[in-house]
Design a protein around this motif. Structure first.
Motif, PDB file in Angstrom:
ATOM      1  N   LEU A 238       0.825  -1.204   0.000  1.00 45.43           N
ATOM      2  CA  LEU A 238       0.000   0.000   0.000  1.00 45.43           C
ATOM      3  C   LEU A 238       0.862   1.257   0.000  1.00 45.43           C
ATOM      4  O   LEU A 238       0.538   2.259  -0.670  1.00 45.43           O
ATOM      5  CB  LEU A 238      -0.923  -0.013   1.227  1.00 45.43           C
ATOM      6  CG  LEU A 238      -2.001   1.061   1.295  1.00 45.43           C
ATOM      7  CD1 LEU A 238      -2.875   1.049   0.057  1.00 45.43           C
ATOM      8  CD2 LEU A 238      -2.855   0.869   2.542  1.00 45.43           C
ATOM      9  N   LEU A 239       1.965   1.222   0.726  1.00 38.45           N
ATOM     10  CA  LEU A 239       2.877   2.366   0.737  1.00 38.45           C
ATOM     11  C   LEU A 239       3.478   2.591  -0.649  1.00 38.45           C
ATOM     12  O   LEU A 239       3.603   3.738  -1.109  1.00 38.45           O
ATOM     13  CB  LEU A 239       3.982   2.124   1.768  1.00 38.45           C
ATOM     14  CG  LEU A 239       4.916   3.295   2.060  1.00 38.45           C
ATOM     15  CD1 LEU A 239       4.139   4.481   2.608  1.00 38.45           C
ATOM     16  CD2 LEU A 239       5.996   2.874   3.042  1.00 38.45           C
ATOM     17  N   LEU A 240       3.821   1.507  -1.326  1.00 35.73           N
ATOM     18  CA  LEU A 240       4.346   1.631  -2.688  1.00 35.73           C
ATOM     19  C   LEU A 240       3.291   2.182  -3.630  1.00 35.73           C
ATOM     20  O   LEU A 240       3.592   3.007  -4.518  1.00 35.73           O
ATOM     21  CB  LEU A 240       4.828   0.255  -3.164  1.00 35.73           C
ATOM     22  CG  LEU A 240       5.456   0.198  -4.562  1.00 35.73           C
ATOM     23  CD1 LEU A 240       6.648   1.147  -4.673  1.00 35.73           C
ATOM     24  CD2 LEU A 240       5.873  -1.234  -4.895  1.00 35.73           C
ATOM     25  N   GLN A 241       2.044   1.761  -3.445  1.00 34.57           N
ATOM     26  CA  GLN A 241       0.963   2.282  -4.279  1.00 34.57           C
ATOM     27  C   GLN A 241       0.724   3.771  -4.013  1.00 34.57           C
ATOM     28  O   GLN A 241       0.426   4.534  -4.937  1.00 34.57           O
ATOM     29  CB  GLN A 241      -0.311   1.462  -4.028  1.00 34.57           C
ATOM     30  CG  GLN A 241      -0.229   0.058  -4.604  1.00 34.57           C
ATOM     31  CD  GLN A 241      -1.143  -0.929  -3.900  1.00 34.57           C
ATOM     32  OE1 GLN A 241      -1.693  -0.651  -2.830  1.00 34.57           O
ATOM     33  NE2 GLN A 241      -1.307  -2.107  -4.495  1.00 34.57           N
ATOM     34  N   CYS A 242       0.864   4.173  -2.746  1.00 32.00           N
ATOM     35  CA  CYS A 242       0.761   5.609  -2.432  1.00 32.00           C
ATOM     36  C   CYS A 242       1.871   6.396  -3.125  1.00 32.00           C
ATOM     37  O   CYS A 242       1.644   7.503  -3.632  1.00 32.00           O
ATOM     38  CB  CYS A 242       0.836   5.819  -0.917  1.00 32.00           C
ATOM     39  SG  CYS A 242      -0.617   5.281   0.000  1.00 32.00           S
ATOM     40  N   LEU A 243       3.075   5.829  -3.150  1.00 35.33           N
ATOM     41  CA  LEU A 243       4.194   6.492  -3.806  1.00 35.33           C
ATOM     42  C   LEU A 243       3.923   6.673  -5.295  1.00 35.33           C
ATOM     43  O   LEU A 243       4.183   7.748  -5.864  1.00 35.33           O
ATOM     44  CB  LEU A 243       5.472   5.682  -3.588  1.00 35.33           C
ATOM     45  CG  LEU A 243       6.743   6.226  -4.257  1.00 35.33           C
ATOM     46  CD1 LEU A 243       7.078   7.616  -3.726  1.00 35.33           C
ATOM     47  CD2 LEU A 243       7.917   5.272  -4.031  1.00 35.33           C
ATOM     48  N   MET A 244       3.376   5.654  -5.929  1.00 34.56           N
ATOM     49  CA  MET A 244       3.073   5.735  -7.352  1.00 34.56           C
ATOM     50  C   MET A 244       1.994   6.770  -7.620  1.00 34.56           C
ATOM     51  O   MET A 244       2.089   7.563  -8.564  1.00 34.56           O
ATOM     52  CB  MET A 244       2.646   4.358  -7.869  1.00 34.56           C
ATOM     53  CG  MET A 244       3.742   3.301  -7.792  1.00 34.56           C
ATOM     54  SD  MET A 244       3.164   1.624  -8.166  1.00 34.56           S
ATOM     55  CE  MET A 244       2.646   1.838  -9.868  1.00 34.56           C
ATOM     56  N   ALA A 245       0.946   6.773  -6.789  1.00 34.81           N
ATOM     57  CA  ALA A 245      -0.112   7.774  -6.955  1.00 34.81           C
ATOM     58  C   ALA A 245       0.432   9.169  -6.692  1.00 34.81           C
ATOM     59  O   ALA A 245       0.048  10.150  -7.374  1.00 34.81           O
ATOM     60  CB  ALA A 245      -1.280   7.471  -6.011  1.00 34.81           C
ATOM     61  N   GLY A 246       1.337   9.294  -5.704  1.00 37.01           N
ATOM     62  CA  GLY A 246       1.934  10.602  -5.416  1.00 37.01           C
ATOM     63  C   GLY A 246       2.798  11.111  -6.559  1.00 37.01           C
ATOM     64  O   GLY A 246       2.790  12.306  -6.874  1.00 37.01           O
ATOM     65  N   LEU A 247       3.553  10.211  -7.189  1.00 40.81           N
ATOM     66  CA  LEU A 247       4.381  10.622  -8.323  1.00 40.81           C
ATOM     67  C   LEU A 247       3.519  11.096  -9.486  1.00 40.81           C
ATOM     68  O   LEU A 247       3.858  12.072 -10.172  1.00 40.81           O
ATOM     69  CB  LEU A 247       5.272   9.454  -8.768  1.00 40.81           C
ATOM     70  CG  LEU A 247       6.393   9.062  -7.794  1.00 40.81           C
ATOM     71  CD1 LEU A 247       7.114   7.810  -8.293  1.00 40.81           C
ATOM     72  CD2 LEU A 247       7.375  10.217  -7.613  1.00 40.81           C
ATOM     73  N   TRP A 248       2.414  10.408  -9.696  1.00 40.28           N
ATOM     74  CA  TRP A 248       1.509  10.832 -10.775  1.00 40.28           C
ATOM     75  C   TRP A 248       0.908  12.208 -10.475  1.00 40.28           C
ATOM     76  O   TRP A 248       0.873  13.086 -11.339  1.00 40.28           O
ATOM     77  CB  TRP A 248       0.399   9.797 -10.950  1.00 40.28           C
ATOM     78  CG  TRP A 248      -0.609  10.195 -11.992  1.00 40.28           C
ATOM     79  CD1 TRP A 248      -0.372  10.411 -13.316  1.00 40.28           C
ATOM     80  CD2 TRP A 248      -2.011  10.429 -11.789  1.00 40.28           C
ATOM     81  NE1 TRP A 248      -1.535  10.762 -13.962  1.00 40.28           N
ATOM     82  CE2 TRP A 248      -2.553  10.782 -13.044  1.00 40.28           C
ATOM     83  CE3 TRP A 248      -2.844  10.376 -10.686  1.00 40.28           C
ATOM     84  CZ2 TRP A 248      -3.899  11.072 -13.217  1.00 40.28           C
ATOM     85  CZ3 TRP A 248      -4.191  10.656 -10.857  1.00 40.28           C
ATOM     86  CH2 TRP A 248      -4.710  11.001 -12.103  1.00 40.28           C
ATOM     87  N   SER A 249       0.472  12.420  -9.231  1.00 36.77           N
ATOM     88  CA  SER A 249      -0.087  13.720  -8.863  1.00 36.77           C
ATOM     89  C   SER A 249       0.978  14.810  -8.910  1.00 36.77           C
ATOM     90  O   SER A 249       0.711  15.947  -9.348  1.00 36.77           O
ATOM     91  CB  SER A 249      -0.701  13.650  -7.453  1.00 36.77           C
ATOM     92  OG  SER A 249      -1.757  12.723  -7.418  1.00 36.77           O
ATOM     93  N   ALA A 250       2.204  14.487  -8.461  1.00 35.21           N
ATOM     94  CA  ALA A 250       3.285  15.474  -8.494  1.00 35.21           C
ATOM     95  C   ALA A 250       3.610  15.880  -9.920  1.00 35.21           C
ATOM     96  O   ALA A 250       3.917  17.048 -10.201  1.00 35.21           O
ATOM     97  CB  ALA A 250       4.519  14.912  -7.805  1.00 35.21           C
ATOM     98  N   ALA A 251       3.538  14.927 -10.848  1.00 33.75           N
ATOM     99  CA  ALA A 251       3.792  15.259 -12.250  1.00 33.75           C
ATOM    100  C   ALA A 251       2.749  16.244 -12.770  1.00 33.75           C
ATOM    101  O   ALA A 251       3.068  17.139 -13.568  1.00 33.75           O
ATOM    102  CB  ALA A 251       3.788  13.982 -13.091  1.00 33.75           C
ATOM    103  N   ARG A 252       1.514  16.101 -12.298  1.00 37.42           N
ATOM    104  CA  ARG A 252       0.464  17.047 -12.710  1.00 37.42           C
ATOM    105  C   ARG A 252       0.706  18.424 -12.099  1.00 37.42           C
ATOM    106  O   ARG A 252       0.510  19.458 -12.744  1.00 37.42           O
ATOM    107  CB  ARG A 252      -0.913  16.531 -12.267  1.00 37.42           C
ATOM    108  CG  ARG A 252      -1.338  15.219 -12.862  1.00 37.42           C
ATOM    109  CD  ARG A 252      -1.525  15.291 -14.357  1.00 37.42           C
ATOM    110  NE  ARG A 252      -2.397  16.412 -14.724  1.00 37.42           N
ATOM    111  CZ  ARG A 252      -2.605  16.833 -15.964  1.00 37.42           C
ATOM    112  NH1 ARG A 252      -1.952  16.231 -16.966  1.00 37.42           N
ATOM    113  NH2 ARG A 252      -3.419  17.835 -16.221  1.00 37.42           N
ATOM    114  N   VAL A 253       1.179  18.460 -10.838  1.00 40.53           N
ATOM    115  CA  VAL A 253       1.405  19.734 -10.160  1.00 40.53           C
ATOM    116  C   VAL A 253       2.540  20.500 -10.817  1.00 40.53           C
ATOM    117  O   VAL A 253       2.513  21.743 -10.906  1.00 40.53           O
ATOM    118  CB  VAL A 253       1.713  19.491  -8.663  1.00 40.53           C
ATOM    119  CG1 VAL A 253       2.147  20.785  -7.985  1.00 40.53           C
ATOM    120  CG2 VAL A 253       0.488  18.930  -7.956  1.00 40.53           C
ATOM    121  N   GLN A 254       3.546  19.794 -11.314  1.00 47.09           N
ATOM    122  CA  GLN A 254       4.723  20.444 -11.879  1.00 47.09           C
ATOM    123  C   GLN A 254       4.450  21.134 -13.207  1.00 47.09           C
ATOM    124  O   GLN A 254       5.273  21.905 -13.688  1.00 47.09           O
ATOM    125  CB  GLN A 254       5.845  19.404 -12.052  1.00 47.09           C
ATOM    126  CG  GLN A 254       6.420  18.901 -10.738  1.00 47.09           C
ATOM    127  CD  GLN A 254       7.008  20.022  -9.890  1.00 47.09           C
ATOM    128  OE1 GLN A 254       7.619  20.956 -10.409  1.00 47.09           O
ATOM    129  NE2 GLN A 254       6.781  19.947  -8.585  1.00 47.09           N
TER     130      GLN A 254
END
Length: 476
Positions: A453-469
């Motif tokens: 679940l922590l790894l899945q959170c990391l993947m979702a966070g990277l996707w959201s961070a890419a949108r924020v950038q």
């Protein structure tokens, strides 16, 4: 600025009737899930208590009869009804020792495999047999699953997060208040992150305010590892879905589009992908049918019966101190002595056949575990069953403990049988002290599901961070 944003989001949510409705729905679901779990554990405890009480009553009666026989006050006509007979009491076709696996307090969190596996066994001289009720009597429950806390967390908790975060930005844009937000003396990215972080903290706090008191009310101490592992799993799961909703918000769609995207993602992660994982595991690692296993076991029994005389000849050749009697001269003790002599070899062959089929199921389950990364719902359910002690790993540990108890039981009675002794009242008092309840095996804390679940959170966070950038947030 962050504190101001936290205050703004708190006031905004508190004025929303939808928030209170959703909180009431979550509280009711969590309470019902824990209530169903506790009722199930209570029913199992009652069933176990009734079987063990019946066993105690029966053995007390047999002990009194054995005392009467020892005093010469009573005689038995048939050896298979003799309460002083080691074979009769130790268990071959009847007798034996009923032993239960006691459910732990945290068992109510997740049903796991407990609805498919027996929790009461009869230990005999030949092995162990399942006893008690089976959920197979009600296939509807198996089809739809049990409504417990694990179900609430895996399937319903994401709906709460989605309902409160699908329109994180689009609602203000549609209401015309977004421009006021951008007028603040802070960068748009910082303001946006403050806003989303404030909403996440509020959702997490509300979830914990519901889950932790419910756990305490169900008898699980808040100081226990089970309570805090459950809380940590809930926080990680909320975090994943919040990150996912955040990324969807950053796509720049309307509130209706965001809602459809979020619901589609929920369907994919909680229903479609787990079903596909199950189908794929069955296709790649098919498990032979139960009918095939039973046929193979009958064929093995036939083969063992056909070469019984050869195996007996080998046994007597290895033990010259024993004499093989003709069948017409054998007493019942001689028949059972030969059965026990051949039992070890037969059990080894049957265990190897059973293990071959069990290995197929293990390969399938291990392959499914490797695909846990594809769905956070699978991660949550895996973690919750580990916490509750109802996982496949816990069941295998229980079987190992039961095998050890059966071996101790059989060794005690076979020693009496080899010595040609009958059971006395003192013997009854000794073997009646054998444990009839085995605690749920204590296993090292498993964080595999939480790790996925922590790894899945990391993947979702990277996707959201890419949108924020991106220079354009997509909702301007």
């Amino acid at each position: 600025m962050f504190l101001l944003q936290l205050k703004y989001e708190t006031l905004r949510l508190m004025r929303s009737p939808a928030l209170w409705m959703l909180m009431a729905f979550l509280a009711g679901s969590v309470g019902l899930g824990l209530y169903n779990g506790s009722q199930r554990v209570a029913a199992r405890q009652q069933s176990i208590g009734e079987m063990l009480g019946s066993q105690q009553t029966s053995l007390e009666k047999q002990k009194a009869e054995a005392d009467s026989i020892a005093r010469g006050l009573k005689k038995t006509e048939d050896w298979w009804l003799d309460p002083t007979n080691v074979i009769v009491v130790g268990g071959v076709w009847e007798g034996g020792w009923v032993t239960a696996i006691d459910p732990a307090p945290q068992t109510l969190l997740a049903v796991g495999m407990s609805d498919l596996q027996p929790d009461v066994w009869r230990l005999t001289l030949m092995g162990k047999e399942a006893r008690g009720d089976s959920e197979f009597e009600n296939p509807v429950n198996l089809m739809f699953g049990t409504f417990d806390l694990a179900f609430v967390m895996a399937f319903l908790l994401p709906l709460l997060v989605v309902a409160l975060s699908f329109n994180l930005i689009s609602a203000e844009r549609e209401q015309g208040t977004l421009s006021l937000q951008w007028a603040q003396p802070v960068g748009q990215r910082e303001l946006f992150l403050h806003k989303t972080l404030a909403r996440f903290l509020l959702l997490t706090g509300m979830t914990l305010l519901i889950v932790l008191p419910a756990l305490a009310g169900s008898g699980i101490s808040l100081a226990s590892s089970a309570a805090w592992m459950t809380a940590a799993t809930a926080v990680l799961y909320v975090f994943f879905w919040f990150l996912l909703a955040l990324g969807i918000n950053l796509l720049g769609g309307s509130s209706a589009q965001n809602a459809l995207r979020c619901m589609g993602t929920w369907l994919a992660f909680t229903l479609i992908i787990p079903a596909l994982v199950n189908m794929l595991a069955q296709k790649i690692y098919p498990v032979p049918s139960r009918a095939g296993f039973q046929t193979a076991m009958r064929d093995l029994d036939t083969q063992l019966e056909a070469n019984r005389e050869q195996r007996l000849s080998d046994f007597y050749r290895q033990h010259p101190e024993l004499t093989q009697k003709p069948e017409a001269e054998k007493e019942w003790q001689d028949w059972y002595r030969e059965d026990f002599a051949l039992l070890k070899g037969e059990k080894r062959l049957k265990d190897s056949l059973e293990q071959a089929y069990a290995d197929k199921a293990t390969q399938q389950a291990d392959f499914s575990d490797k695909l846990t990364l594809l769905s956070p719902a699978l991660s949550v359910y895996r973690q919750m069953t580990d916490i509750a002690g109802t996982s496949r790993r816990a069941y295998q540990a229980s079987v190992t403990a039961l095998d050890g108890a059966q071996q101790n039981w059989a060794a005690w009675f076979l020693e009496k049988f080899d010595a040609g002794q009958s059971l006395t009242v003192a013997d009854y008092e000794t073997f009646m002290k054998f444990p009839d309840r085995l605690p749920l095996p204590s296993l090292p804390a498993a964080w595999t599901g939480a790790g996925w679940l922590l790894l899945q959170c990391l993947m979702a966070g990277l996707w959201s961070a890419a949108r924020v950038q991106r220079k354009s947030f997509g909702f301007q």
